[in-house]
Structures are given as structure tokens and as C-alpha cells.
Design an enzyme around this catalytic site. Sequence first.
Site, PDB file in Angstrom:
ATOM      1  N   GLU A 161     -34.565 -33.826  52.234  1.00 58.34           N
ATOM      2  CA  GLU A 161     -35.887 -33.871  52.859  1.00 58.34           C
ATOM      3  C   GLU A 161     -36.643 -35.099  52.334  1.00 58.34           C
ATOM      4  O   GLU A 161     -37.634 -34.990  51.611  1.00 58.34           O
ATOM      5  CB  GLU A 161     -36.668 -32.585  52.570  1.00 58.34           C
ATOM      6  CG  GLU A 161     -37.876 -32.441  53.478  1.00 58.34           C
ATOM      7  CD  GLU A 161     -38.739 -31.238  53.140  1.00 58.34           C
ATOM      8  OE1 GLU A 161     -39.286 -30.638  54.080  1.00 58.34           O
ATOM      9  OE2 GLU A 161     -38.872 -30.899  51.961  1.00 58.34           O
ATOM     10  N   GLU A 184     -41.698 -21.809  49.119  1.00 61.37           N
ATOM     11  CA  GLU A 184     -41.590 -23.100  48.443  1.00 61.37           C
ATOM     12  C   GLU A 184     -42.906 -23.505  47.795  1.00 61.37           C
ATOM     13  O   GLU A 184     -43.912 -23.654  48.487  1.00 61.37           O
ATOM     14  CB  GLU A 184     -41.180 -24.172  49.456  1.00 61.37           C
ATOM     15  CG  GLU A 184     -41.092 -25.570  48.874  1.00 61.37           C
ATOM     16  CD  GLU A 184     -40.872 -26.638  49.928  1.00 61.37           C
ATOM     17  OE1 GLU A 184     -40.245 -27.659  49.607  1.00 61.37           O
ATOM     18  OE2 GLU A 184     -41.336 -26.447  51.077  1.00 61.37           O
TER      19      GLU A 184
END
Length: 262
Positions: free
Chosen positions: A240, A143
Site C-alpha cells: 500500500e 487498522e
Amino acid sequence: MPKFAANLSMMFNELPFLDRFAAARAAGFEAVEFLFPYEHPAEEIAARLKGSGLQNVLFNAPPGDWNAGERGMACLPERRAEFRDGIKRALDYATALGCPRLHVMAGLAPAGGARDTLLATYAANLDFAAEECAKASVKPVIEPINHRDIPGFFLNTTAEAASIIEALGPERVGLQFDLYHCQITEGDVTRRAQELLPFIAHMQVADTPGRNEPGTGEVRWDFVFDAIDSMGYRGWIGCEYRPKGETLAGLGWMQKYREHDA
């Protein structure tokens, strides 16, 4: 329509971690993700998943000393042995939890570290992770993270991530495409999602600039989610984000997707 997974490290913080599973299911979620499971026995988390009828779709490999500010070890040459031990520990959990995705954090680039050396270490460690994960039918993901939230993080842009994934093989390593980080670092999120779709194994969302729930910031999420759906992405989208208030009170943005599924 998009499939949303509750991030239990950020959502339902009104409750102890192990109680968040039932709360997420009661709120209508069918899947969850979280940062780290390692403070709890895998068997206990597995029991909470089973009891709630939830899937665990993602968590992170051990990041080093999180409380001391460490954010992964994959790019650090002197931590290679610790990194490998961490991957093995993570896979023990992934097997017990039936989790198909493992986020491998790159780590902070040390001051004065040669980028070529860090990149070579990162690639070698990801290659090791891919080999080990394949044995457990788990896909490691990487990521890019913006420098505002984690200053000095080694992997910052989707182009950098795509280059690494292409070199290692997109069938072995996937992209964790976080629209929040992409919006801050690069913008143009729907076009980037379309271009990167062959690499994307998981998505995450939060609004900018506050990293709160969709609808609290500058992004037009109806357009974004419709675009993602039209691309043919059928994976999970992790929520998230940090709720601005109580978690349940901030879930109104999901209502239209629940009604569609019903």
C-alpha cells in the site's frame, strides 16, 4: 518468504482501475488488494480477477463520503444504520470476489465526542460486522492509522487495536498491521509485529516518511522482511504505497523475493 499483494488503488495508476489487474499479474503479483470496489460491478471485477489468475485478499467496507473527507463510520453513533447497510453491501462484493478479509475503518472522532461513547459504538459495530462476516467466511480487520496521514482518526495505536480485538475475540476480528502507520506512530515495528502476531490477519507496507516503495526511505526492509518471515507469518503483505515514479520501475525491491520463489 513474504507474499506480496499489489494495492491497485495506489499502484499501477498509469492505467484505469480495471486494467490494473492484468498489469499486476504481468508484473509477477499473484494477489491484489484495493481500497474500494464499489464504483464497478462486482461481476466485472470478478471477471478481471479470474482472467488474470489473481486472488483478491482485502478491500475496505464503505467509508461514508470519502470525497468529503469521511474515513469510516464504525465509531459514529448516529451512523449505525448506515454502517450496517455498508457491511452487508461489502459482503455482497466479498462473496462475489472470493475475498477473505474486510477492512472496517473506525472513522474520525467528532469534535467534542465522548471517547467512551465512541468506543462503545465502535465495539458494538465491530461485533455486528463480525457476526455478519462469519456467515460469509470473511474476517473483518481493523487498522490503527497515524494522525499525520488522517488527523483525528479514532484508532491510532496497535495497543488500542489489540485491546479491542481481545475483547471481541481474535478468532472473530483481526488486526491489519500496517508497518508504515506503526513506524510513524510507535516505531519498533518488528518487535511489535512479534508481540501482535496472534492478532495479525493482514499486513501492509510502505516506506517512511514518504509512503513510497520499500527502499526509498528510512526503514531497513531486508531486516524487517526476514524478521517477519522468521516469526512464521504466512499471510499476505499488501503493497500500500505510492510509487515515486512509474510503478514497474519501482519494483526492483521485490526482485530478491521473486528469485527465491523461482
